[in-house]
Design an enzyme around this catalytic site. Sequence first.
Site, PDB file in Angstrom:
ATOM      1  N   LYS A 119     -17.348  -7.717   7.579  1.00 42.45           N
ATOM      2  CA  LYS A 119     -16.068  -8.392   7.795  1.00 42.45           C
ATOM      3  C   LYS A 119     -15.711  -8.439   9.271  1.00 42.45           C
ATOM      4  CE  LYS A 119     -13.540  -7.894   3.481  1.00 42.45           C
ATOM      5  NZ  LYS A 119     -12.315  -7.379   2.857  1.00 42.45           N
ATOM      6  N   ARG A 179      -1.526  -5.636  -8.544  1.00 38.96           N
ATOM      7  CA  ARG A 179      -0.301  -6.393  -8.261  1.00 38.96           C
ATOM      8  C   ARG A 179       0.049  -7.337  -9.400  1.00 38.96           C
ATOM      9  NH1 ARG A 179      -2.929  -8.096  -2.695  1.00 38.96           N
ATOM     10  NH2 ARG A 179      -4.556  -8.286  -4.237  1.00 38.96           N
ATOM     11  N   SER A 200      -3.112  -7.924   2.470  1.00 38.48           N
ATOM     12  CA  SER A 200      -3.356  -7.857   3.915  1.00 38.48           C
ATOM     13  C   SER A 200      -3.765  -9.235   4.432  1.00 38.48           C
ATOM     14  CB  SER A 200      -4.461  -6.848   4.217  1.00 38.48           C
ATOM     15  OG  SER A 200      -4.086  -5.571   3.782  1.00 38.48           O
ATOM     16  N   HIS A 229       0.841  -1.205   0.000  1.00 37.75           N
ATOM     17  CA  HIS A 229       0.000   0.000   0.000  1.00 37.75           C
ATOM     18  C   HIS A 229       0.876   1.255   0.000  1.00 37.75           C
ATOM     19  CE1 HIS A 229      -3.181  -2.646   2.132  1.00 37.75           C
ATOM     20  NE2 HIS A 229      -3.682  -2.345   0.957  1.00 37.75           N
TER      21      HIS A 229
END
Length: 163
Positions: free
Chosen positions: A41, A94, A132, A17
């Site tokens: 979540k 990514r 993450s 990040h």
Amino acid sequence: MRRAIFPGSFDPLTNGHLDIIRRSSPLFDEIVIAILNNPEKRPMFTVDERCEMIRDILPTVELDDCTLTVDSFSGLTADFALSRGAVAIIRGIRAIGDYEYELRMALMNRRLQPEIETVFLTAAEEYSFVSSTLMKQVFELGGRVDGLVPDAIITNMRAKLVG
Ligand code: PNS
């Protein structure tokens, strides 16, 4: 004044990040790191903890002529971007696997707010596998994530694991 938002869960923020923030900083006067408050979540860190951790790290991120701020939001990213007067939504890619999901989000966000562009930046190769979720999983199973997650955040992850 060109403001962008960089939305995400940031549970926790990784060096990937930070790499995206550094790369996007020459393009904008201000970047708002926008932490989604997602009640669906079960995060490792509360939104307030994530805000505080990121605010603590920001002074170590040296950027020319770009102000970094942190905020949290609920609801649609496109609405939050509009409310902050942002011209762009920053997302990192990514690897090719990210592209399909990111493309769908960018097209939907454009439909919701046609004036706001999504800007994709490619992450450094060394962070191309860093997420993450993976960092939490490895850390919780006793693996090392140093070099991939800021040291100050690893300290907080350790405290969570112990506490
Ligand atoms: O870090 P993440 O989990 O990849 O970030 C995903 C995020 C927060 C950018 C995405 O889930 C999102 O924008 N959620 C807010 C709700 C919303 O706007 N959904 C429609 C997106 S097209």
